[in-house]
Design a protein around this motif. Structure first.
Motif, PDB file in Angstrom:
ATOM      1  N   ALA A 157       0.853  -1.194   0.000  1.00 56.49           N
ATOM      2  CA  ALA A 157       0.000   0.000   0.000  1.00 56.49           C
ATOM      3  C   ALA A 157       0.883   1.236   0.000  1.00 56.49           C
ATOM      4  O   ALA A 157       1.907   1.272   0.664  1.00 56.49           O
ATOM      5  N   GLU A 158       0.477   2.252  -0.756  1.00 54.65           N
ATOM      6  CA  GLU A 158       1.291   3.469  -0.852  1.00 54.65           C
ATOM      7  C   GLU A 158       0.982   4.457   0.247  1.00 54.65           C
ATOM      8  O   GLU A 158       1.737   5.392   0.496  1.00 54.65           O
ATOM      9  N   SER A 159      -0.154   4.272   0.864  1.00 55.24           N
ATOM     10  CA  SER A 159      -0.551   5.218   1.898  1.00 55.24           C
ATOM     11  C   SER A 159      -1.667   4.605   2.729  1.00 55.24           C
ATOM     12  O   SER A 159      -2.134   3.508   2.442  1.00 55.24           O
ATOM     13  N   LEU A 160      -2.074   5.344   3.758  1.00 55.68           N
ATOM     14  CA  LEU A 160      -3.200   4.921   4.586  1.00 55.68           C
ATOM     15  C   LEU A 160      -4.281   5.984   4.512  1.00 55.68           C
ATOM     16  O   LEU A 160      -4.005   7.145   4.247  1.00 55.68           O
ATOM     17  N   ASN A 161      -5.482   5.570   4.755  1.00 50.28           N
ATOM     18  CA  ASN A 161      -6.602   6.492   4.906  1.00 50.28           C
ATOM     19  C   ASN A 161      -6.311   7.423   6.088  1.00 50.28           C
ATOM     20  O   ASN A 161      -5.653   7.015   7.052  1.00 50.28           O
ATOM     21  N   ALA A 200      -8.045   8.663   8.598  1.00 56.51           N
ATOM     22  CA  ALA A 200      -8.522   8.303   9.939  1.00 56.51           C
ATOM     23  C   ALA A 200      -7.717   7.133  10.512  1.00 56.51           C
ATOM     24  O   ALA A 200      -7.412   7.101  11.708  1.00 56.51           O
ATOM     25  N   THR A 201      -7.345   6.160   9.685  1.00 63.94           N
ATOM     26  CA  THR A 201      -6.558   5.040  10.196  1.00 63.94           C
ATOM     27  C   THR A 201      -5.132   5.498  10.513  1.00 63.94           C
ATOM     28  O   THR A 201      -4.555   5.094  11.523  1.00 63.94           O
ATOM     29  N   SER A 211      -5.252   7.230  13.767  1.00 59.59           N
ATOM     30  CA  SER A 211      -5.465   6.322  14.900  1.00 59.59           C
ATOM     31  C   SER A 211      -4.165   5.614  15.278  1.00 59.59           C
ATOM     32  O   SER A 211      -3.870   5.445  16.463  1.00 59.59           O
ATOM     33  N   ARG A 255      -7.019  -2.383   3.377  1.00 54.48           N
ATOM     34  CA  ARG A 255      -5.927  -1.470   3.028  1.00 54.48           C
ATOM     35  C   ARG A 255      -4.897  -1.405   4.155  1.00 54.48           C
ATOM     36  O   ARG A 255      -3.682  -1.394   3.915  1.00 54.48           O
ATOM     37  N   VAL A 256      -5.359  -1.359   5.395  1.00 51.35           N
ATOM     38  CA  VAL A 256      -4.453  -1.336   6.538  1.00 51.35           C
ATOM     39  C   VAL A 256      -3.646  -2.636   6.614  1.00 51.35           C
ATOM     40  O   VAL A 256      -2.445  -2.620   6.880  1.00 51.35           O
ATOM     41  N   ASP A 276      -2.767  -4.546   4.214  1.00 53.37           N
ATOM     42  CA  ASP A 276      -1.747  -4.456   3.175  1.00 53.37           C
ATOM     43  C   ASP A 276      -0.589  -3.572   3.648  1.00 53.37           C
ATOM     44  O   ASP A 276       0.582  -3.966   3.585  1.00 53.37           O
ATOM     45  N   ALA A 277      -0.924  -2.377   4.158  1.00 55.52           N
ATOM     46  CA  ALA A 277       0.116  -1.442   4.607  1.00 55.52           C
ATOM     47  C   ALA A 277       0.993  -2.058   5.693  1.00 55.52           C
ATOM     48  O   ALA A 277       2.206  -1.865   5.709  1.00 55.52           O
ATOM     49  N   SER A 323      -5.463  -1.905  -2.691  1.00 54.87           N
ATOM     50  CA  SER A 323      -4.852  -2.981  -1.901  1.00 54.87           C
ATOM     51  C   SER A 323      -5.468  -4.346  -2.194  1.00 54.87           C
ATOM     52  O   SER A 323      -4.833  -5.374  -1.955  1.00 54.87           O
ATOM     53  N   HIS A 356      -3.110  -6.183  -4.073  1.00 54.05           N
ATOM     54  CA  HIS A 356      -1.774  -6.375  -3.496  1.00 54.05           C
ATOM     55  C   HIS A 356      -1.680  -7.578  -2.577  1.00 54.05           C
ATOM     56  O   HIS A 356      -0.625  -8.177  -2.436  1.00 54.05           O
ATOM     57  N   THR A 378     -10.667   1.773  12.479  1.00 54.30           N
ATOM     58  CA  THR A 378      -9.591   2.347  13.295  1.00 54.30           C
ATOM     59  C   THR A 378      -9.119   1.330  14.336  1.00 54.30           C
ATOM     60  O   THR A 378      -7.919   1.211  14.581  1.00 54.30           O
ATOM     61  N   SER A 415      -6.878  -1.037  12.590  1.00 55.03           N
ATOM     62  CA  SER A 415      -5.587  -0.461  12.244  1.00 55.03           C
ATOM     63  C   SER A 415      -4.658  -0.420  13.453  1.00 55.03           C
ATOM     64  O   SER A 415      -3.465  -0.696  13.333  1.00 55.03           O
ATOM     65  N   ILE A 416      -5.209  -0.110  14.619  1.00 55.24           N
ATOM     66  CA  ILE A 416      -4.380  -0.045  15.831  1.00 55.24           C
ATOM     67  C   ILE A 416      -3.852  -1.444  16.200  1.00 55.24           C
ATOM     68  O   ILE A 416      -2.672  -1.621  16.486  1.00 55.24           O
TER      69      ILE A 416
END
Lengths: 303, 303
Positions: free
Chosen positions: A281-285, A287-288, A291, B167-168, B170-171, B198, B201, B288, B291-292
């Protein structure tokens, strides 16, 4: 239409009721800014607004139609609940709301669903809506020597992102959220919904510029960190390697969803910190990303 | 309507073109499941789909109208890009997309905006849409002895939440995302959009039950952790105090947005872990929270 015993009558059945029409204008930002009022939808958020109201002293809840001695109309207290409209169904489903309202010295007026629909932009129409006085506080009140964790949203434009970030800030025990003037209106109905009540838990500052926030935070002893993926940046997961102390008192600055923080905004911060991207992934949203950063500071500050 | 030199003609101007009408049915989950195809909207996501296609060997991209020797029509390869339609404007704005398409041996057909509008449910109409073969893989392929970090979404119903969690994952460099059968369709256009590419990916598994996932993960040596705020639960920030090792190979299980993980689902996990709530918020939004937790595992596994 029978009046629910817990609600106040007469039942409002006219969609063109003047007070409802006046409130419906609060869907527009300009009107919210002018009147310093906003709409709160749904049982959870209205409950939080009422709970907050209970903490106000009776004297603080100035009635808006009173005038002070010098002739200027006094403002109701920040966060004062000015009107609540609910359907009979809402009163039946949420009896606790009636108790909370009574304890907060707030009357709930009964309306039919068609009237309430004038006030909400949600597809699933809400059963209860309140008109609440803006509750933002001055910058100097929250950027003080006790503040350990501040969250600054700069040019954040998506209402849902702003609200979700505010909710995370509340959960992480941040001292305040500062929404710069170039960002979405924190009283946007979508933002209010996304905060899930946190708007009534954590002090919020609006209408300030990022340079002013950064300068004051630094003067009060906080480090100002820009969440920014572009190098050079500290790695959020190995801050010590580059001399960054995440347990220090911190103001986190988050930028726009699409373009992040412009160079000028980054320049007013003390350092930039990147969330490591271990995958593709190139970036995160936004809000995530917020957080992860906010909770990483909270973790370091707790331990 | 002039044909853009980088696109393939003739320009499709009829909104009732049979191939467009067929593709528009992919807005329905039942049709996506039946045909094992889905829609990918917008330049970023289409670019990722094409990039992934480049990695497929020419032989793997079986044309859907060929038949195999035993008479059964062979499926195109997982993730194969079957159709791409774009407006002339899109071709002009994103010349790199034309190059990527050429490298992936995919032709892009030119359409007028009104035709593309048949295929998207976004208010801001997209300029480019692709039809792509489903790309989920079997459970056993990702829950293996090399897997270090897996993300399991159980009864997650909001398309945006599911996509953002993916997406998270993936990141954070997770090995795969497993979406149980009781969850939202990962090929829902809103989910696809929220993944921001993502989906192309990271391996995704769908249509499996949580007990099956937990059992296999445990058998392959992973600990299965339920993200759950209800006690008894380990504290994500002080796991060592209660004997939890977050650097161990882990499958994280996230439950429904509103009701979390039912007792039965929690029972198939090895332990429950709660994100500490330092402020007044009662909970976090699913994406969120995920993601944490995911980033906390990634951090512990890296160090």
């Amino acid at each position: 239409m029978d009046l629910h015993p817990g609600l106040q009558g007469p039942v409002i059945t006219r969609t063109d009721s003047p007070r409802i029409k006046e409130a419906s204008k609060l869907s527009r930002r300009a009107w919210r800014t002018k009147t310093r009022r906003f709409l709160v939808e749904g049982p959870q958020a209205v409950r939080e607004a009422l709970e907050r109201q209970r903490e106000l002293t009776p004297a603080a809840v100035t009635l808006p139609n009173r005038t002070s001695e010098d002739g200027a109309p006094p403002r109701p207290a920040a966060g004062a609940v000015l009107d609540v409209w609910a359907t009979a169904e809402a009163a039946q489903r949420h009896p606790d709301l009636l108790e909370t309202a009574a304890a907060a010295r707030v009357r709930i007026r009964q309306v039919i669903p068609e009237v309430l629909a004038q006030l909400t932009d949600t597809v699933a129409s809400q059963e209860i809506v309140a008109v609440v006085e803006h509750l933002d506080v001055p910058l100097g009140q929250v950027v003080n020597r006790d503040a350990r964790l501040l969250v600054v949203l700069s040019q954040v434009r998506d209402p849902g992102n702003a609200g979700t970030a505010l909710r995370v800030a509340d959960a992480a025990g941040a001292d305040a959220v500062i929404v710069t003037s170039s960002s979405v209106d924190v009283y946007n109905p979508k933002t209010v919904r996304s905060t899930a009540g946190s708007l009534f838990h954590i002090p919020v500052v609006t209408g300030v510029g990022l340079p002013e926030v950064a300068e004051l935070a630094r003067a009060r002893g906080l480090q100002v960190l820009a969440a920014d993926a572009h190098p050079p940046a500290h790695d959020l997961h190995v801050p010590w390697d580059t001399g960054l102390d995440l347990s220090a008192r911190t103001a986190w600055v988050f930028g726009n969803e699409a373009w992040g923080l412009p160079e000028a905004d980054r320049a007013v911060c003390d350092a930039a910190v990147a969330i490591p991207l271990y995958g593709k992934a190139e970036s995160l949203n936004l809000a995530t990303a917020a957080s992860i950063c906010i909770y990483e500071s909270a973790r370091n500050q707790q331990v």
